[in-house]
Design an enzyme around this catalytic site. Structure first.
Site, PDB file in Angstrom:
ATOM      1  N   ARG A 173      31.067   8.765  33.778  1.00 12.95           N
ATOM      2  CA  ARG A 173      31.337   8.542  35.209  1.00 12.95           C
ATOM      3  C   ARG A 173      31.011   7.116  35.650  1.00 12.95           C
ATOM      4  NH1 ARG A 173      33.222  12.155  33.796  1.00 12.95           N
ATOM      5  NH2 ARG A 173      33.296  14.297  34.514  1.00 12.95           N
ATOM      6  N   SER A 247      32.253  17.203  42.570  1.00 14.82           N
ATOM      7  CA  SER A 247      30.833  17.080  42.202  1.00 14.82           C
ATOM      8  C   SER A 247      30.192  15.951  43.003  1.00 14.82           C
ATOM      9  CB  SER A 247      30.686  16.755  40.720  1.00 14.82           C
ATOM     10  OG  SER A 247      31.341  17.730  39.964  1.00 14.82           O
ATOM     11  N   GLU A 343      27.342  10.869  42.560  1.00 16.84           N
ATOM     12  CA  GLU A 343      28.608  10.441  41.959  1.00 16.84           C
ATOM     13  C   GLU A 343      29.510   9.866  43.068  1.00 16.84           C
ATOM     14  OE1 GLU A 343      30.461  13.293  39.166  1.00 16.84           O
ATOM     15  OE2 GLU A 343      32.340  12.843  40.182  1.00 16.84           O
TER      16      GLU A 343
HETATM   17  C1  LIG Z   1      38.053  18.963  44.806  1.00 19.37           C
HETATM   18  C2  LIG Z   1      37.695  17.749  43.995  1.00 19.37           C
HETATM   19  C3  LIG Z   1      37.582  17.860  42.620  1.00 19.37           C
HETATM   20  C4  LIG Z   1      37.256  16.734  41.849  1.00 19.37           C
HETATM   21  N1  LIG Z   1      37.155  16.874  40.493  1.00 19.37           N
HETATM   22  C5  LIG Z   1      36.844  15.819  39.729  1.00 19.37           C
HETATM   23  C6  LIG Z   1      36.747  15.950  38.307  1.00 19.37           C
HETATM   24  O1  LIG Z   1      36.987  17.015  37.741  1.00 19.37           O
HETATM   25  N2  LIG Z   1      36.408  14.854  37.583  1.00 19.37           N
HETATM   26  C7  LIG Z   1      36.168  13.641  38.169  1.00 19.37           C
HETATM   27  O2  LIG Z   1      35.873  12.673  37.442  1.00 19.37           O
HETATM   28  N3  LIG Z   1      36.267  13.480  39.513  1.00 19.37           N
HETATM   29  C8  LIG Z   1      36.593  14.530  40.298  1.00 19.37           C
HETATM   30  N4  LIG Z   1      36.686  14.388  41.664  1.00 19.37           N
HETATM   31  C9  LIG Z   1      36.388  13.077  42.278  1.00 19.37           C
HETATM   32  C10 LIG Z   1      37.654  12.227  42.575  1.00 19.37           C
HETATM   33  O3  LIG Z   1      38.806  13.003  42.585  1.00 19.37           O
HETATM   34  C11 LIG Z   1      37.832  11.090  41.565  1.00 19.37           C
HETATM   35  O4  LIG Z   1      36.690  10.268  41.545  1.00 19.37           O
HETATM   36  C12 LIG Z   1      39.052  10.225  41.871  1.00 19.37           C
HETATM   37  O5  LIG Z   1      39.290   9.322  40.823  1.00 19.37           O
HETATM   38  C13 LIG Z   1      38.922   9.446  43.178  1.00 19.37           C
HETATM   39  O6  LIG Z   1      40.186   8.890  43.464  1.00 19.37           O
HETATM   40  P1  LIG Z   1      40.520   8.342  44.923  1.00 19.37           P
HETATM   41  O7  LIG Z   1      41.809   7.625  44.831  1.00 19.37           O
HETATM   42  O8  LIG Z   1      40.443   9.455  45.894  1.00 19.37           O
HETATM   43  O9  LIG Z   1      39.313   7.317  45.110  1.00 19.37           O
HETATM   44  P2  LIG Z   1      38.609   6.942  46.500  1.00 19.37           P
HETATM   45  O10 LIG Z   1      37.732   8.081  46.929  1.00 19.37           O
HETATM   46  O11 LIG Z   1      39.603   6.457  47.458  1.00 19.37           O
HETATM   47  O12 LIG Z   1      37.685   5.739  46.015  1.00 19.37           O
HETATM   48  C14 LIG Z   1      36.622   5.966  45.126  1.00 19.37           C
HETATM   49  C15 LIG Z   1      35.969   4.625  44.777  1.00 19.37           C
HETATM   50  O13 LIG Z   1      36.899   3.802  44.086  1.00 19.37           O
HETATM   51  C16 LIG Z   1      37.181   2.598  44.815  1.00 19.37           C
HETATM   52  N5  LIG Z   1      38.637   2.381  44.677  1.00 19.37           N
HETATM   53  C17 LIG Z   1      39.623   3.255  44.915  1.00 19.37           C
HETATM   54  N6  LIG Z   1      40.808   2.739  44.577  1.00 19.37           N
HETATM   55  C18 LIG Z   1      40.575   1.485  44.132  1.00 19.37           C
HETATM   56  C19 LIG Z   1      41.405   0.438  43.619  1.00 19.37           C
HETATM   57  N7  LIG Z   1      42.725   0.547  43.505  1.00 19.37           N
HETATM   58  N8  LIG Z   1      40.796  -0.723  43.231  1.00 19.37           N
HETATM   59  C20 LIG Z   1      39.461  -0.883  43.319  1.00 19.37           C
HETATM   60  N9  LIG Z   1      38.639   0.067  43.798  1.00 19.37           N
HETATM   61  C21 LIG Z   1      39.186   1.248  44.200  1.00 19.37           C
HETATM   62  C22 LIG Z   1      36.736   2.895  46.227  1.00 19.37           C
HETATM   63  O14 LIG Z   1      36.352   1.717  46.894  1.00 19.37           O
HETATM   64  C23 LIG Z   1      35.567   3.830  46.012  1.00 19.37           C
HETATM   65  O15 LIG Z   1      34.402   3.091  45.691  1.00 19.37           O
HETATM   66  C24 LIG Z   1      37.022  15.493  42.468  1.00 19.37           C
HETATM   67  C25 LIG Z   1      37.165  15.379  43.867  1.00 19.37           C
HETATM   68  C26 LIG Z   1      37.506  16.497  44.616  1.00 19.37           C
HETATM   69  C27 LIG Z   1      37.671  16.364  46.104  1.00 19.37           C
END
Ligand SMILES: Cc1cc2nc3c(=O)[nH]c(=O)nc-3n(C[C@H](O)[C@H](O)[C@H](O)COP(=O)(O)OP(=O)(O)OC[C@H]3O[C@@H](n4cnc5c(N)ncnc54)[C@H](O)[C@@H]3O)c2cc1C
Length: 352
Positions: A173, A247, A343
């Site tokens: 992670r 998580s 996380e």
């Molecule tokens: C129901 C649920 C289940 C999930 N299950 C999992 C799982 O099984 N495994 C897992 O690893 N995660 C899981 N997650 C967490 C999440 O889905 C992941 O971390 C995902 O990659 C976040 O993507 P996002 O685009 O929503 O990121 P955001 O929430 O928009 O951003 C997350 C971080 O990344 C940065 N960021 C985003 N995009 C960029 C970019 N293009 N360039 C630079 N920085 C950026 C943001 O500033 C922030 O710090 C889950 C979340 C939910 C709600």
């Protein structure tokens, strides 16, 4: 709210609610909001020093918790879209996916083309661009397994920058994008190396059980994806119904000696080997042992089936959820002498 069109393509909106853009469903506002949907916009934005001095980049908002009512920052919403095949051999295909594409849409695209490697990561919310940041993982697979390169925009140097897999420094992670390069670059696309000959990963017990339940006798990447989707739908709360970010904490890694001490008091404590000296302990188990599973505190709480998932019952503020996470961290520390790490990325004015 008013809209200012600064140049040909870049539109800056001010004082915008981000409720729709975080899966906790927290109603907070940002000073400025900009959709980045082309490299032209990225380049224009690079020239706007004042705007990008305090910035936060967001994809799907599924791994963030804002603890302010008003975030004094420019929120850069990554909507860069597109995909292309870079190279093919008899064994592999290299595909470049733009960062604003939805992660699960990419998984579906890979499966439709019969390219293996990401099927175990089906239905993870968020965007492709965020996937390398915390090296998303699920059901025995981490995305780093199939990342060849990460392409980004360096806000300081105002130029593109590429990271090969080693340079990404992937870990559990984590990656270099969560550390040294945090908010200093915008990930613009990711190049994946996918398999034409499949290597199925069913090490995670629940997948085998689900495949049996589904009556699958011949393995395929589609069948694994379907099994993972079914498991996820039955186990995890849907953020559209109940605000959450998956998580909330990482599973902590502790020294083997510490684990053995804990085992004397808690004979059923589960663990996964990390190396000869360390084990990982499921954070959900620790939280449950502290009595938090299913507990409601005001408008937020700990999910009734998943102790690792904090939920917003509707009207919680980011601060309410943060305080709940603090109380959990404190209890786990006191009972097990283990420090839980979040996380979820916390957004607050003092960190910008
Ligand atoms: C129901 C649920 C289940 C999930 N299950 C999992 C799982 O099984 N495994 C897992 O690893 N995660 C899981 N997650 C967490 C999440 O889905 C992941 O971390 C995902 O990659 C976040 O993507 P996002 O685009 O929503 O990121 P955001 O929430 O928009 O951003 C997350 C971080 O990344 C940065 N960021 C985003 N995009 C960029 C970019 N293009 N360039 C630079 N920085 C950026 C943001 O500033 C922030 O710090 C889950 C979340 C939910 C709600």
């Amino acid at each position: 709210m008013w809209t200012l069109k600064t140049k040909l393509t870049m539109i800056v909106q001010q004082n915008v609610s981000i409720k729709h853009l975080n899966t906790f469903g927290i109603d907070f506002k940002v000073d400025n909001y900009i959709v980045v949907d082309s490299m032209q916009v990225v380049k224009e934005l690079s020239e706007e020093k004042k705007l990008i001095k305090h910035k936060i980049q967001v994809g799907g908002g599924s791994n963030i918790l804002c603890i302010e009512e008003q975030l004094h920052a420019t929120l850069i919403h990554n909507q860069l879209k597109g995909k292309k095949i870079i190279k093919e051999t008899a064994e592999h295909v290299w595909v470049e996916i733009m960062a604003g594409e939805k992660w699960h849409d990419f998984v579906v695209y890979a499966i439709e083309n019969n390219w293996g490697g990401v099927e175990n990561l089906s239905l993870i919310p968020g965007t492709v661009g965020a996937a390398p940041i915390q090296n998303i993982g699920a059901y025995g697979v981490e995305v780093s397994n199939c990342i060849a390169e990460v392409h980004a925009w360096n806000w300081n140097d105002k130029e593109s920058i590429k990271f090969n897999k080693e340079e990404c420094k992937f870990g559990y992670r984590t990656s270099i994008f969560k550390e040294k390069w945090k908010q200093k670059i915008l990930i613009t696309s990711v190049v994946f190396k996918l398999d034409k000959h499949h290597h199925f990963n069913t090490t995670y017990g629940a997948i085998t059980q689900e495949l049996d339940k589904m009556g699958i006798t011949t393995l395929s990447i589609k069948a694994i994806s379907d099994a993972v989707i079914a498991i996820r739908k039955s186990k995890l709360p849907n953020p559209e119904v109940l605000g959450n970010a998956g998580s909330f904490f990482k599973n902590p890694t502790i020294k083997l000696a510490h684990f053995k001490e804990l085992q004397k008091l808690h004979t059923l404590i589960p663990s996964f080997a990390v190396d000869a000296q360390h084990v990982k302990v499921p954070a959900g188990w620790l939280i449950e042992q502290c009595g938090w599973k299913g507990k409601k505190v005001g408008a937020c709480g700990v999910h009734k089936d998943q102790a690792l998932v904090l939920v917003n019952y509707g009207k919680a503020s980011g601060r309410d959820l943060f305080n709940l996470s603090e109380a959990i961290i404190q209890d786990v520390q006191e009972k097990f002498n283990i420090e839980l790490e979040r996380e979820v990325q916390i957004l607050r004015n003092t960190l910008l």
